[in-house]
Write an enzyme that holds these catalytic residues in place. Structure first.
Site, PDB file in Angstrom:
ATOM      1  N   SER A 279       0.847  -1.185   0.000  1.00  0.00           N
ATOM      2  CA  SER A 279       0.000   0.000   0.000  1.00  0.00           C
ATOM      3  C   SER A 279       0.884   1.237   0.000  1.00  0.00           C
ATOM      4  O   SER A 279       1.856   1.320   0.761  1.00  0.00           O
ATOM      5  CB  SER A 279      -0.906   0.001   1.239  1.00  0.00           C
ATOM      6  OG  SER A 279      -1.745   1.130   1.246  1.00  0.00           O
TER       7      SER A 279
ATOM      8  N   HIS B 112       2.580  12.142  -0.208  1.00  0.00           N
ATOM      9  CA  HIS B 112       2.143  13.525  -0.018  1.00  0.00           C
ATOM     10  C   HIS B 112       3.315  14.458  -0.334  1.00  0.00           C
ATOM     11  O   HIS B 112       4.220  14.623   0.491  1.00  0.00           O
ATOM     12  CB  HIS B 112       1.676  13.760   1.422  1.00  0.00           C
ATOM     13  CG  HIS B 112       0.385  13.092   1.758  1.00  0.00           C
ATOM     14  ND1 HIS B 112      -0.828  13.555   1.294  1.00  0.00           N
ATOM     15  CD2 HIS B 112       0.114  11.990   2.504  1.00  0.00           C
ATOM     16  CE1 HIS B 112      -1.802  12.778   1.756  1.00  0.00           C
ATOM     17  NE2 HIS B 112      -1.263  11.814   2.483  1.00  0.00           N
TER      18      HIS B 112
ATOM     19  N   HIS C   2      -1.857   7.547  -4.740  1.00  0.00           N
ATOM     20  CA  HIS C   2      -2.151   6.340  -3.983  1.00  0.00           C
ATOM     21  C   HIS C   2      -2.080   5.144  -4.917  1.00  0.00           C
ATOM     22  O   HIS C   2      -2.459   5.236  -6.086  1.00  0.00           O
ATOM     23  CB  HIS C   2      -3.549   6.423  -3.359  1.00  0.00           C
ATOM     24  CG  HIS C   2      -4.139   5.075  -3.046  1.00  0.00           C
ATOM     25  ND1 HIS C   2      -5.014   4.421  -3.914  1.00  0.00           N
ATOM     26  CD2 HIS C   2      -3.962   4.244  -1.994  1.00  0.00           C
ATOM     27  CE1 HIS C   2      -5.348   3.272  -3.391  1.00  0.00           C
ATOM     28  NE2 HIS C   2      -4.731   3.123  -2.236  1.00  0.00           N
TER      29      HIS C   2
ATOM     30  N   ASN D 124      -2.364   0.577  -4.505  1.00  0.00           N
ATOM     31  CA  ASN D 124      -2.466  -0.577  -3.637  1.00  0.00           C
ATOM     32  C   ASN D 124      -2.599  -1.817  -4.501  1.00  0.00           C
ATOM     33  O   ASN D 124      -3.353  -1.820  -5.474  1.00  0.00           O
ATOM     34  CB  ASN D 124      -3.692  -0.440  -2.715  1.00  0.00           C
ATOM     35  CG  ASN D 124      -3.945  -1.688  -1.872  1.00  0.00           C
ATOM     36  OD1 ASN D 124      -4.585  -2.631  -2.321  1.00  0.00           O
ATOM     37  ND2 ASN D 124      -3.442  -1.665  -0.658  1.00  0.00           N
TER      38      ASN D 124
ATOM     39  N   ARG E 127      -3.010  -6.169  -3.795  1.00  0.00           N
ATOM     40  CA  ARG E 127      -3.228  -7.074  -2.672  1.00  0.00           C
ATOM     41  C   ARG E 127      -3.727  -8.438  -3.161  1.00  0.00           C
ATOM     42  O   ARG E 127      -4.305  -8.550  -4.240  1.00  0.00           O
ATOM     43  CB  ARG E 127      -4.231  -6.475  -1.685  1.00  0.00           C
ATOM     44  CG  ARG E 127      -5.556  -6.102  -2.316  1.00  0.00           C
ATOM     45  CD  ARG E 127      -6.416  -5.242  -1.394  1.00  0.00           C
ATOM     46  NE  ARG E 127      -7.680  -4.881  -2.029  1.00  0.00           N
ATOM     47  CZ  ARG E 127      -7.857  -3.827  -2.798  1.00  0.00           C
ATOM     48  NH1 ARG E 127      -6.850  -3.010  -3.050  1.00  0.00           N
ATOM     49  NH2 ARG E 127      -9.039  -3.572  -3.337  1.00  0.00           N
TER      50      ARG E 127
ATOM     51  N   HIS F 101      -4.199   8.908 -17.372  1.00  0.00           N
ATOM     52  CA  HIS F 101      -5.233   7.927 -17.704  1.00  0.00           C
ATOM     53  C   HIS F 101      -4.871   7.120 -18.951  1.00  0.00           C
ATOM     54  O   HIS F 101      -5.204   5.930 -19.036  1.00  0.00           O
ATOM     55  CB  HIS F 101      -6.590   8.616 -17.872  1.00  0.00           C
ATOM     56  CG  HIS F 101      -7.321   8.785 -16.578  1.00  0.00           C
ATOM     57  ND1 HIS F 101      -8.190   7.845 -16.084  1.00  0.00           N
ATOM     58  CD2 HIS F 101      -7.276   9.788 -15.659  1.00  0.00           C
ATOM     59  CE1 HIS F 101      -8.663   8.252 -14.914  1.00  0.00           C
ATOM     60  NE2 HIS F 101      -8.142   9.435 -14.633  1.00  0.00           N
TER      61      HIS F 101
ATOM     62  N   HIS G 227     -20.452  12.846   1.322  1.00  0.00           N
ATOM     63  CA  HIS G 227     -20.825  13.983   2.158  1.00  0.00           C
ATOM     64  C   HIS G 227     -20.349  15.306   1.554  1.00  0.00           C
ATOM     65  O   HIS G 227     -20.828  16.370   1.941  1.00  0.00           O
ATOM     66  CB  HIS G 227     -20.269  13.805   3.574  1.00  0.00           C
ATOM     67  CG  HIS G 227     -18.789  13.617   3.645  1.00  0.00           C
ATOM     68  ND1 HIS G 227     -18.176  12.427   3.302  1.00  0.00           N
ATOM     69  CD2 HIS G 227     -17.794  14.456   4.016  1.00  0.00           C
ATOM     70  CE1 HIS G 227     -16.868  12.540   3.473  1.00  0.00           C
ATOM     71  NE2 HIS G 227     -16.610  13.762   3.902  1.00  0.00           N
TER      72      HIS G 227
END
Length: 316
Positions: free
Chosen positions: A102, A106, A116, A118, A120, A151, A181
């Protein structure tokens, strides 16, 4: 320039051991890429043991030349989770083995995007096994040309493995990397895929090869973006906007991210689980960018369904 050689898997007696060993080698490779590109920072390692079996190596870089705080974490753990955790995580059997890498970076400059990645691999106690992963980019200020390039690199890798992967996994990323939210995406997306079950969604070698390709394209593309943007000038106002956008990043990782939940539910190392959080962030009450400002323009790109491969990019 970072070295171009990329780790290839060495067959082990068990397939899960082959995957685990490759994950270790991938962590080593990616750390070298990032250190070479950064020029000043070095990862420090914190090796740890899991209470029910296995462990990991957390590697953190702070105060680098380009990267203010970055993490590249490897883990390979096993055990039995609680029935409640197994239900929440849709595990077909509470016994599990999980290995992966992972990554969150920053950068210091608001002109360099947060990233980011990841990859797994899981095995449940009933023998069911699957791969997952993804990569995405969170620019503080969206550079449309760079977003399209990012992309395109991903789309080319996907097409080499399965023609339908990019469209399906890009849409999945739009849905996953979303703050309901806030009614905005975390950034410009990328790809996300979960529970690609061995046998159902492909044979183990094909799925494993795709996961390795995701790791390679992340290291290659993100190091290039670091080089392109590291020396661009920025103002104090732009730095303050970076802290606001970092706050949004923290909201996602604490409230929504499944990897964070899995680590906490299975008793993982808290410091390693929360390494994805930025070193500094800010929250301001009802902050609305001025119309026509670069900040407002970036906000307009934070939506689902943008076709980043079109020229110019267009909303679906």
């Amino acid at each position: 320039m970072p070295e171009s050689s990329f780790p290839t898997p060495t067959p082990q007696p068990r397939f899960r051991d082959t995957v685990e060993e490759w994950m270790r080698q991938f962590q080593d490779w990616l750390c070298r890429q990032l250190e070479t590109t950064d020029g000043a920072g070095r990862f420090r390692e914190d090796a740890w043991q899991h209470h029910s079996g296995g462990g990991g190596r957390s590697r953190i870089l702070t105060e680098g030349g380009i990267i203010e705080k970055g993490g590249v974490n490897f883990s390979a753990v096993e055990g039995t989770m609680s029935e409640a955790a197994a239900r929440q995580l849709l595990m077909p059997d509470p016994r599990y083995f999980a290995t992966g890498v992972s990554v969150v970076q920053h950068p210091r400059s608001p002109r360099v995007p947060i990233s980011h990645m990841n990859v797994r691999y899981f095995e449940a106690g009933n023998g069911e096994a699957w791969f997952g992963g993804g990569l995405d980019l969170t620019p503080i200020y969206v550079d449309v040309a760079q977003a399209r390039w990012f992309h395109r690199q991903i789309a080319e890798v996907c097409a080499a493995h399965q023609p339908g992967y990019y469209g399906r996994f890009k849409a999945w990323a739009d849905e996953y990397f979303y703050l309901p939210h806030r009614q905005e995406t975390r950034g410009i997306g990328g790809i996300f895929f979960d529970r690609q079950v061995v046998g159902k969604d492909g044979d183990q070698e094909a799925l494993f090869a795709f996961v390795r390709a995701v790791g390679e394209v992340y290291g290659r593309t993100y190091c290039e973006l670091l080089r392109q943007n590291a020396d661009l000038p920025y103002t104090e106002a732009e730095k303050r906007w970076q802290l606001v956008r970092r706050g949004r990043y923290a909201e996602f990782n604490l409230a929504i991210d499944r990897g964070t939940r899995f680590g906490l539910e299975t008793g993982g190392r808290t410091e390693s689980i929360l390494m994805s959080l930025p070193p500094q962030a800010e929250w301001h009450y009802n902050l609305i960018p001025a119309p026509g400002s670069p900040e407002a323009e970036t906000q307009q790109w934070l939506q689902k369904g943008i076709d980043w491969l079109s020229d110019p990019p267009a909303a679906a």
